[in-house]
Scaffold this motif. Structure first.
Motif, PDB file in Angstrom:
ATOM      1  N   GLN A  59     -62.207 -50.870  10.101  1.00 46.48           N
ATOM      2  CA  GLN A  59     -60.245 -51.466   9.839  1.00 46.48           C
ATOM      3  C   GLN A  59     -60.875 -51.417   8.097  1.00 46.48           C
ATOM      4  O   GLN A  59     -61.115 -52.256   7.984  1.00 46.48           O
ATOM      5  N   ALA A  60     -60.014 -50.263   7.475  1.00 52.55           N
ATOM      6  CA  ALA A  60     -60.066 -50.852   6.733  1.00 52.55           C
ATOM      7  C   ALA A  60     -59.218 -52.081   5.349  1.00 52.55           C
ATOM      8  O   ALA A  60     -58.504 -51.611   6.037  1.00 52.55           O
ATOM      9  N   VAL A  61     -59.432 -52.406   4.396  1.00 55.04           N
ATOM     10  CA  VAL A  61     -58.748 -53.149   3.396  1.00 55.04           C
ATOM     11  C   VAL A  61     -57.425 -52.506   2.582  1.00 55.04           C
ATOM     12  O   VAL A  61     -58.958 -51.913   1.468  1.00 55.04           O
ATOM     13  N   LEU A  62     -57.003 -51.946   3.227  1.00 55.76           N
ATOM     14  CA  LEU A  62     -55.986 -51.164   1.581  1.00 55.76           C
ATOM     15  C   LEU A  62     -54.863 -52.178   1.339  1.00 55.76           C
ATOM     16  O   LEU A  62     -54.263 -53.163   1.435  1.00 55.76           O
ATOM     17  N   ARG A  63     -54.337 -51.708  -0.194  1.00 54.38           N
ATOM     18  CA  ARG A  63     -53.502 -52.008  -1.055  1.00 54.38           C
ATOM     19  C   ARG A  63     -52.665 -50.210  -0.873  1.00 54.38           C
ATOM     20  O   ARG A  63     -53.266 -50.003  -1.934  1.00 54.38           O
ATOM     21  N   THR A  64     -51.423 -50.025  -0.584  1.00 52.10           N
ATOM     22  CA  THR A  64     -51.018 -49.351  -0.434  1.00 52.10           C
ATOM     23  C   THR A  64     -50.001 -48.750  -1.175  1.00 52.10           C
ATOM     24  O   THR A  64     -48.280 -50.523  -0.876  1.00 52.10           O
ATOM     25  N   ARG A  65     -49.049 -48.687  -2.098  1.00 48.50           N
ATOM     26  CA  ARG A  65     -47.449 -48.368  -2.560  1.00 48.50           C
ATOM     27  C   ARG A  65     -46.539 -46.860  -2.009  1.00 48.50           C
ATOM     28  O   ARG A  65     -47.645 -45.703  -2.716  1.00 48.50           O
ATOM     29  N   GLU A  66     -45.757 -47.436  -1.544  1.00 48.50           N
ATOM     30  CA  GLU A  66     -44.877 -46.576  -1.182  1.00 48.50           C
ATOM     31  C   GLU A  66     -44.140 -45.871  -2.486  1.00 48.50           C
ATOM     32  O   GLU A  66     -43.561 -46.330  -2.414  1.00 48.50           O
ATOM     33  N   VAL A  67     -44.599 -44.717  -3.235  1.00 48.97           N
ATOM     34  CA  VAL A  67     -43.792 -44.320  -3.831  1.00 48.97           C
ATOM     35  C   VAL A  67     -42.282 -43.285  -3.644  1.00 48.97           C
ATOM     36  O   VAL A  67     -41.008 -43.437  -4.222  1.00 48.97           O
ATOM     37  N   THR A  68     -42.594 -42.744  -3.297  1.00 52.41           N
ATOM     38  CA  THR A  68     -40.674 -41.937  -2.746  1.00 52.41           C
ATOM     39  C   THR A  68     -40.819 -41.897  -1.574  1.00 52.41           C
ATOM     40  O   THR A  68     -42.516 -42.631  -0.017  1.00 52.41           O
ATOM     41  N   ARG A  69     -39.956 -41.957  -0.800  1.00 51.64           N
ATOM     42  CA  ARG A  69     -38.857 -42.143   1.140  1.00 51.64           C
ATOM     43  C   ARG A  69     -38.425 -40.928   1.661  1.00 51.64           C
ATOM     44  O   ARG A  69     -38.118 -39.869   0.322  1.00 51.64           O
ATOM     45  N   GLY A  70     -38.842 -40.421   2.697  1.00 52.85           N
ATOM     46  CA  GLY A  70     -37.528 -39.370   3.150  1.00 52.85           C
ATOM     47  C   GLY A  70     -38.454 -38.449   4.067  1.00 52.85           C
ATOM     48  O   GLY A  70     -39.856 -38.794   4.041  1.00 52.85           O
ATOM     49  N   PRO A  71     -38.209 -36.728   3.924  1.00 51.03           N
ATOM     50  CA  PRO A  71     -38.790 -35.537   4.449  1.00 51.03           C
ATOM     51  C   PRO A  71     -40.085 -35.329   3.829  1.00 51.03           C
ATOM     52  O   PRO A  71     -41.566 -35.077   4.475  1.00 51.03           O
ATOM     53  N   VAL A  72     -41.358 -35.910   2.323  1.00 47.56           N
ATOM     54  CA  VAL A  72     -42.081 -35.964   1.901  1.00 47.56           C
ATOM     55  C   VAL A  72     -42.311 -36.929   0.885  1.00 47.56           C
ATOM     56  O   VAL A  72     -41.103 -37.852  -0.025  1.00 47.56           O
ATOM     57  N   ARG A  73     -43.306 -38.334   1.896  1.00 46.40           N
ATOM     58  CA  ARG A  73     -43.345 -39.498   1.805  1.00 46.40           C
ATOM     59  C   ARG A  73     -44.715 -39.666   0.693  1.00 46.40           C
ATOM     60  O   ARG A  73     -45.876 -38.592   1.437  1.00 46.40           O
ATOM     61  N   VAL A  74     -44.611 -40.095  -0.606  1.00 42.91           N
ATOM     62  CA  VAL A  74     -46.079 -40.129  -1.743  1.00 42.91           C
ATOM     63  C   VAL A  74     -46.827 -41.624  -1.415  1.00 42.91           C
ATOM     64  O   VAL A  74     -45.277 -42.494  -1.675  1.00 42.91           O
TER      65      VAL A  74
END
Length: 281
Positions: free
Chosen positions: A4-19
């Protein structure tokens, strides 16, 4: 068993295309896209390895891999590697394909066998979005999402790819005039190319080609011109202390960091001067 990875994730966009931009502390990242979406994984700076039930692929920086819906994929990146993950809704991708073709598509978009490489324009757009710490202005999000959907469909190998390259019929300038009237009447709406094409009764491709033929500029250039005029009107209307240049730029879909240069190039003075009034000219 996968670590299991230890991740730091930042959601940049939301909606039908999520980066999402993910920094992996342990070097491993596992993602299982749901049955409704595609996943595009893009390594930043270092090679990564992607394994699913059918493939084991080494992906170099500047390239990407597309994972289809309902596929359990395991992504192994180097220690402290960074990965840009783009989740694309299957329904949104199919809707955009229909808008581009101007007809109903009765089957979901199924890219050919992995790995696939979206073109450099698409990849650079995604990386630029992921690298921008500021949120995308709300008015500009639909346009960015549609741009990513269109470029992805044009760069992947799928059964309708040849149809997207076929010529489209041209139309007279009256269609473009009607669209311009609509843009000028509703300049502050979250307008999209597919929505404007539906208003004109054309496919997205036909609208783009007609626009360039009759206006000698891309559709996006006219949208930017109309919204820039909106910022100018607001800057003249409000007084200092009632609003800020950044707030007006964001409200009209411009990135605050880039807006002053664009405004001054068009109007010959910085936006702060317009907001303060002619006494400060």
């Amino acid at each position: 068993m996968k670590q299991q990875a230890v991740l730091r994730t930042r959601e940049v966009t939301r909606g039908p295309v999520r980066v999402e931009l993910t920094s992996s502390v342990t070097g491993m990242h596992m993602h299982t896209p749901d049955e409704h979406g595609y996943l595009v994984e893009i390594p930043v700076g270092r090679m990564m390895r992607v394994v699913d039930r059918r493939h084991e692929v080494e992906v170099l920086p500047g390239r990407a891999v597309v994972v289809e819906p309902s596929v359990d994929a395991f992504v192994d990146s180097p220690d402290r590697g960074r990965v840009v993950a783009v989740e694309v809704g299957q329904g949104a991708l199919s809707d955009m394909l229909e808008a581009l073709l101007g007809r109903t598509v009765r089957h979901p978009v199924h890219p050919a066998e992995a790995p696939q490489v979206p073109d450099r324009t698409w990849l650079s757009t995604v990386r630029r979005i992921a690298a921008d710490e500021a949120d995308v202005p709300p008015i500009g999000r639909p346009a960015i999402e549609q741009k990513l959907l269109v470029r992805l469909l044009l760069s992947l190998d799928h059964p309708d790819r040849e149809a997207l390259a076929a010529t489209v019929p041209n139309w007279g300038p009256h269609v473009i005039r009607r669209c311009l009237d609509y843009l000028e009447a509703f300049p502050g709406e979250q307008l999209t190319v597919s929505g404007l094409a539906a208003e004109a009764g054309l496919s997205v491709r036909a609208l783009h080609e007609c626009w360039i033929r009759h206006r000698e500029m891309p559709l996006t250039a006219d949208v930017a011109r109309i919204r820039l005029a909106g910022t100018h009107a607001d800057l003249e209307f409000y007084r200092p202390g009632e609003t800020t240049v950044d707030a007006i730029a964001t409200a009209w879909g411009f990135q605050p960091s880039l807006f002053p240069a664009v405004y001054e190039l068009h109007y010959g003075c910085p936006p702060e001067q317009t907001l303060r009034g002619p006494a400060f000219a």
